[in-house]
Each structure stands twice: as structure tokens, then as C-alpha cells.
Design an enzyme around this catalytic site. Structure first.
Site, PDB file in Angstrom:
ATOM      1  N   ASN A   1       0.870  -1.178   0.000  1.00  0.00           N
ATOM      2  CA  ASN A   1       0.000   0.000   0.000  1.00  0.00           C
ATOM      3  C   ASN A   1       0.910   1.232   0.000  1.00  0.00           C
ATOM      4  OD1 ASN A   1      -1.787   2.060   0.483  1.00  0.00           O
ATOM      5  ND2 ASN A   1      -2.364   1.379   2.548  1.00  0.00           N
TER       6      ASN A   1
ATOM      7  N   LYS B   1       0.134   4.248  -0.265  1.00  0.00           N
ATOM      8  CA  LYS B   1      -0.511   5.441   0.308  1.00  0.00           C
ATOM      9  C   LYS B   1      -0.280   6.653  -0.614  1.00  0.00           C
ATOM     10  CE  LYS B   1      -0.231   3.257   4.770  1.00  0.00           C
ATOM     11  NZ  LYS B   1      -0.092   3.344   6.208  1.00  0.00           N
TER      12      LYS B   1
ATOM     13  N   HIS C   1      -9.538   1.415   5.071  1.00  0.00           N
ATOM     14  CA  HIS C   1      -8.269   1.579   5.786  1.00  0.00           C
ATOM     15  C   HIS C   1      -8.492   2.535   6.956  1.00  0.00           C
ATOM     16  CE1 HIS C   1      -4.133   2.584   6.689  1.00  0.00           C
ATOM     17  NE2 HIS C   1      -3.766   1.521   5.995  1.00  0.00           N
TER      18      HIS C   1
ATOM     19  N   GLU D   1      -6.842   4.909   7.922  1.00  0.00           N
ATOM     20  CA  GLU D   1      -6.566   6.311   7.565  1.00  0.00           C
ATOM     21  C   GLU D   1      -7.766   6.931   6.848  1.00  0.00           C
ATOM     22  OE1 GLU D   1      -2.861   5.514   5.594  1.00  0.00           O
ATOM     23  OE2 GLU D   1      -1.953   5.049   7.529  1.00  0.00           O
TER      24      GLU D   1
ATOM     25  N   GLU E   1      -5.438  -4.779  10.674  1.00  0.00           N
ATOM     26  CA  GLU E   1      -4.407  -3.769  10.897  1.00  0.00           C
ATOM     27  C   GLU E   1      -4.699  -3.018  12.196  1.00  0.00           C
ATOM     28  OE1 GLU E   1      -2.311  -2.474   7.005  1.00  0.00           O
ATOM     29  OE2 GLU E   1      -4.091  -1.244   7.255  1.00  0.00           O
TER      30      GLU E   1
ATOM     31  N   GLY F   1       2.646   2.299  10.927  1.00  0.00           N
ATOM     32  CA  GLY F   1       3.665   3.331  10.804  1.00  0.00           C
ATOM     33  C   GLY F   1       4.381   3.673  12.105  1.00  0.00           C
TER      34      GLY F   1
ATOM     35  N   SER G   1       3.409  -2.116  10.430  1.00  0.00           N
ATOM     36  CA  SER G   1       4.847  -2.199  10.709  1.00  0.00           C
ATOM     37  C   SER G   1       5.489  -3.525  10.289  1.00  0.00           C
ATOM     38  CB  SER G   1       5.128  -1.904  12.183  1.00  0.00           C
ATOM     39  OG  SER G   1       4.793  -0.553  12.469  1.00  0.00           O
TER      40      SER G   1
END
Ligand code: 13P
Length: 246
Positions: A8, A10, A89, A91, A159, A165, A204
Site C-alpha cells: 500500500n 498510500k 483503511h 486512515e 491492521e 507506521g 509495521s
């Protein structure tokens, strides 16, 4: 089922950098998908033309077409050469208020367009600390999964929000427990064997920890963020699939 590794990207990359990264990944052996930003789908599709690496996107609208300024439909993604689309996701759930119901509608649109939705679920640190991980993941899964989803056309990605991250990952035991819980729910809904349900871990993942994570029972692959932007790191993750199952 072959272990699936999805990159991904992003909101990163230019035509030049994305083309070079995709070319560096085009020779990867295994079940691999690259998900660049919308504007780079074309240049990555070109680089992957004679490769077994597949193309995916990071979001879609739930309608096939219409007056939705700024949005991209699942059919458009299919037309651009995509086979997969990441949906829900954290985000997007966190940054844009995407609800489980919206994710479910998007997943239905993806399946109708012939794409495989990669539906993301995962708890926040607050929820984890309150001992609510399994309940949170279960509620997101049940409410995001549309009726059209089946083991053959849908991928789930677990996730944990706090692992994205941050360089932090759950213990292998915790990953196993959550994946087992997700598989139990999927088997109950789909009436299939757990061996046919694909549940990825994300958060991660890097070359150094991919082998042990991918070897956890119930982990069917990885959804990789930061490390997928580095061709060497990503290749290391893809090659650790063999190590995990040796
Ligand atoms: P990182 O691998 O950078 O933690 O991101 C994970 C992720 O969000 C993949 O979708």
C-alpha cells in the site's frame, strides 16, 4: 492458498519514482499486489504489463458512475487494470469518517465490478488497552462485510491502528488470537473451510519481522505500508514467504 503480499503505497510517489519502483518489483515471484495512488495506476500498470504482480487501488466510491466530484468508481479501477482495491483503511475511517456501512457499500461495488476488496479492520490503542480488541474487530468485520462477499472474492486485512507506521507490532500470540477470531467469524458467515479464507496482517511489517509474522497460524499474507516503498525491503518481505512456510 498462496500467501498474499500487498504493498500500500498510500499518498507517495511521482510518475518517475513509481515507474522505477514498480519495475523493480515486477520480477517478484509470488502472489504480490501493488496499490499506488490513483494518478500512478497507469504508469505502474505499464511497468507490470508482462509481470505476475497485480495492480490494486486504495479506495473507490460505491456508485458505478455519477455526479460525485473527486471520486473514482470500482468500474474505473477495473478499467485501469486493477484487480484489487483496499477499502476501509483506518486512515480513511479516521481521516474521512468512513463508516462500516460505507465500507460495505464500497465492497459490494468492488465485487460487482470484478475487483477483490481488501477490507481493513483493526482496533485503536485505547480499545486494545481496554481489552476490547476482539469485540471491536468482530463488530467492524460483521458490519463492513457485504452480502456479496465470499471467501473466493474477498480479502480481510487485520491492521491494529496503533501498529500502523509506528514500528510497533502485536505479539505473535496476539496476532494468532485475533486472526483465529476473524477466521471463526468468517467460517460462520461463509460456511467454508478456514483454509479458504484469506486474512492478512498489516502494521509495521518489514523484511526483518515478516518471516515470523507470516508463519503465525491464520495469517494468510501481509498488507505493507512504509516498507513497500523500498524495493529491497519489499523484496525481502516477499521472499520471507518461503522461509515462513519452509
Ligand atoms: P506500515 O506498514 O507503514 O505500518 O503501514 C501499514 C498499513 O497501513 C498498510 O495498509
Amino acid at each position: 492458498m498462496r500467501t498474499l503480499i500487498i504493498g500500500n503505497w498510500k499518498m507517495h510517489g511521482s510518475r518517475a519514482s513509481a515507474g522505477a519502483l514498480a519495475e523493480a518489483c515486477a520480477g517478484l515471484l509470488g502472489h504480490v499486489v501493488l496499490c499506488p495512488p490513483f494518478t500512478l495506476l497507469d504508469v505502474v500498470a505499464q511497468a507490470l504489463k508482462s509481470s505476475s504482480v497485480a495492480l490494486g487501488a486504495q479506495d473507490c466510491h460505491f456508485a458505478a458512475q455519477g455526479a460525485f466530484t473527486g471520486d473514482i468508481s470500482a468500474e474505473m479501477l477495473k478499467d485501469a487494470g486493477c484487480a484489487y482495491v483496499i477499502l476501509g483503511h483506518s486512515e480513511r475511517r479516521g481521516g474521512w469518517g468512513e463508516t462500516d456501512a460505507m465500507v460495505g457499500m464500497k465492497a459490494t461495488a468492488a465485487i460487482e465490478a470484478g475487483l477483490i476488496p481488501v477490507i481493513c479492520i483493526g482496533e485503536t490503542l485505547e480499545e486494545k488497552d481496554a481489552g476490547k480488541t476482539l469485540a471491536r474487530v468482530e463488530s467492524q468485520l460483521r458490519q463492513s462485510l457485504p452480502a456479496a462477499a465470499m471467501a473466493e472474492n474477498t480479502v480481510i486485512a487485520y491492521e491494529p491502528v496503533w501498529a500502523i507506521g509506528t514500528g510497533r507490532t502485536p505479539t505473535l500470540e496476539d496476532i494468532k488470537t485475533v486472526h483465529q477470531h476473524i477466521l471463526d467469524i468468517l467460517v460462520g458467515i461463509w460456511h467454508c473451510s478456514p483454509a479458504h479464507c484469506r486474512v492478512l496482517y498489516g502494521g509495521s511489517v518489514k523484511a526483518a519481522n515478516a518471516g515470523e509474522i507470516l508463519a503465525v497460524p491464520g495469517v494468510g499474507g501481509a498488507l505493507v505500508g512504509g516498507a513497500s516503498l523500498d524495493a529491497g525491503e519489499f523484496a525481502g518481505i516477499v521472499s520471507s514467504v518461503k522461509v515462513a512456510h519452509a
